[in-house]
Design a protein around this motif. Structure first.
Motif, short mmCIF file in Angstrom:
data_model
loop_
_atom_site.label_atom_id
_atom_site.label_comp_id
_atom_site.label_asym_id
_atom_site.label_seq_id
_atom_site.Cartn_x
_atom_site.Cartn_y
_atom_site.Cartn_z
N LYS A 129 0.85 -1.19 0.00
CA LYS A 129 0.00 0.00 0.00
C LYS A 129 0.89 1.25 0.00
CE LYS A 129 -3.61 2.21 2.68
NZ LYS A 129 -4.21 2.31 4.00
N GLY A 130 0.65 2.14 -0.94
CA GLY A 130 1.44 3.37 -1.01
C GLY A 130 2.84 3.20 -1.58
N LYS A 179 16.95 -1.69 4.75
CA LYS A 179 18.02 -0.95 4.07
C LYS A 179 17.50 -0.29 2.79
CE LYS A 179 21.62 -4.05 5.73
NZ LYS A 179 22.50 -5.17 5.39
N SER A 180 16.16 -0.25 2.63
CA SER A 180 15.57 0.23 1.38
C SER A 180 14.91 1.61 1.51
CB SER A 180 14.57 -0.80 0.84
OG SER A 180 15.23 -2.01 0.52
N ALA A 181 15.49 2.44 2.37
CA ALA A 181 15.06 3.84 2.50
C ALA A 181 13.55 3.96 2.72
CB ALA A 181 15.53 4.64 1.27
N GLU A 182 12.93 4.97 2.12
CA GLU A 182 11.51 5.25 2.38
C GLU A 182 10.60 4.12 1.91
OE1 GLU A 182 10.57 9.05 0.71
OE2 GLU A 182 11.95 10.10 2.07
N THR A 183 10.95 3.49 0.79
CA THR A 183 10.14 2.37 0.30
C THR A 183 10.11 1.24 1.32
OG1 THR A 183 10.62 2.90 -2.00
CG2 THR A 183 9.92 0.65 -1.54
N GLY A 184 11.26 0.91 1.86
CA GLY A 184 11.35 -0.15 2.86
C GLY A 184 10.60 0.20 4.13
N GLU A 185 10.70 1.47 4.54
CA GLU A 185 9.97 1.89 5.75
C GLU A 185 8.47 1.78 5.55
OE1 GLU A 185 11.37 5.72 7.07
OE2 GLU A 185 13.33 4.91 7.63
N GLN A 186 8.00 2.14 4.33
CA GLN A 186 6.57 2.03 4.04
C GLN A 186 6.12 0.57 4.11
OE1 GLN A 186 4.31 4.60 3.58
NE2 GLN A 186 2.83 2.93 3.77
N ILE A 187 6.94 -0.34 3.59
CA ILE A 187 6.61 -1.77 3.59
C ILE A 187 6.55 -2.28 5.04
CG2 ILE A 187 7.47 -4.07 2.95
CD1 ILE A 187 8.47 -2.67 0.29
N LEU A 188 7.50 -1.87 5.87
CA LEU A 188 7.47 -2.28 7.28
C LEU A 188 6.24 -1.72 7.99
CD1 LEU A 188 11.26 -1.95 8.21
CD2 LEU A 188 9.94 -4.08 8.03
N LYS A 189 5.91 -0.45 7.71
CA LYS A 189 4.69 0.14 8.30
C LYS A 189 3.46 -0.64 7.86
CE LYS A 189 6.22 4.98 8.53
NZ LYS A 189 6.23 6.24 7.78
N ASN A 190 3.41 -0.99 6.58
CA ASN A 190 2.26 -1.74 6.05
C ASN A 190 2.15 -3.10 6.74
OD1 ASN A 190 1.67 0.32 4.27
ND2 ASN A 190 2.63 -0.66 2.51
N PHE A 191 3.29 -3.76 6.94
CA PHE A 191 3.27 -5.06 7.61
C PHE A 191 2.72 -4.92 9.02
CE2 PHE A 191 5.36 -8.11 10.48
CZ PHE A 191 4.72 -9.26 10.02
N LEU A 192 3.19 -3.91 9.74
CA LEU A 192 2.75 -3.72 11.13
C LEU A 192 1.26 -3.35 11.20
CD1 LEU A 192 5.83 -1.86 12.66
CD2 LEU A 192 5.24 -4.30 12.84
N ALA A 193 0.74 -2.82 10.09
CA ALA A 193 -0.68 -2.42 10.06
C ALA A 193 -1.60 -3.57 9.60
CB ALA A 193 -0.86 -1.22 9.12
N LEU A 194 -1.04 -4.70 9.19
CA LEU A 194 -1.88 -5.81 8.69
C LEU A 194 -2.83 -6.31 9.77
CD1 LEU A 194 0.81 -7.87 6.72
CD2 LEU A 194 -1.12 -6.64 5.73
#
Length: 194
Positions: A129-130, A179-194
């Motif tokens: 997402k995003g 290690k993937s900058a903003e894209t990686g942070e967004q993916i981690l946020k998305n995972f935590l929001a599942l």
């Protein structure tokens, strides 16, 4: 919300912890079965060699803990590969949560392992997402998961391969979101929001 990072001998654990801190999340690093299974989210990172990592997981019954998880679980790099059926790395039977084979890159022209930034082609999935299609993520790997019905993102390194997998509550990414900058942070946020 309780997030745990599975502690085992294949670690990029510190960098995952730092990445979670950057997005305002806390995590506990543990190999305790009860702690893992009572968590809201499980992260299964990994850098290392498949058969050694599987041996360690089996010795501590962490293989069964992972297989019995019902909450969202994210495998990263080797962690994702170990969620598959089998790895060509030392002919290793893995956890079988994705019906996917892990193969070794073979190339006369490209450097193996693939180290560095590569773009990912994402499917519609809550994990992305995003995240724009063709975003860049950071990879370090000599082995890859084949394309399958579980592929939710692909990348190309002379051949197309799965750089993200999903089935039920199990997710995996071949690249390093930490290690993937903003894209990686967004993916981690998305995972935590599942």
């Amino acid at each position: 919300m309780k997030t745990v990072i599975i502690k085992y001998n294949a670690g990029n654990i510190q960098s995952v912890l730092f990445a979670l801190e950057r997005i305002g999340a806390q995590a506990v690093v543990t190999d305790d079965k009860e702690s893992i299974l009572s968590a809201d989210k499980i992260i299964f990172p990994g850098v290392g060699e498949a058969s050694t990592a599987m041996g360690y997981l089996k010795e501590r019954n962490l293989d069964q803990v992972i297989q019995s998880a019902t909450q969202p679980l994210l495998g990263i790099c080797l962690g994702m590969q170990l969620l598959c059926n089998h790895s060509e790395e030392n002919d290793t039977p893995c956890l079988g949560l994705f019906d996917v084979e892990v193969k070794k890159f073979t190339s006369d022209t490209l450097k193996i392992p693939q180290i560095g930034w590569n773009n990912i082609h994402v499917k519609d999935n809550p994990l992305f997402k995003g995240v724009a299609d063709n975003s860049y993520c950071y990879f370090v790997h000599s082995y890859y998961a084949e394309l399958s019905n579980s592929s939710i993102a692909t990348s190309n390194y002379e051949i197309d391969f799965s750089c993200a997998l999903a089935r039920d509550n199990f997710y995996g990414v071949q690249f390093h979101p930490e290690k993937s900058a903003e894209t990686g942070e967004q993916i981690l946020k998305n995972f935590l929001a599942l």
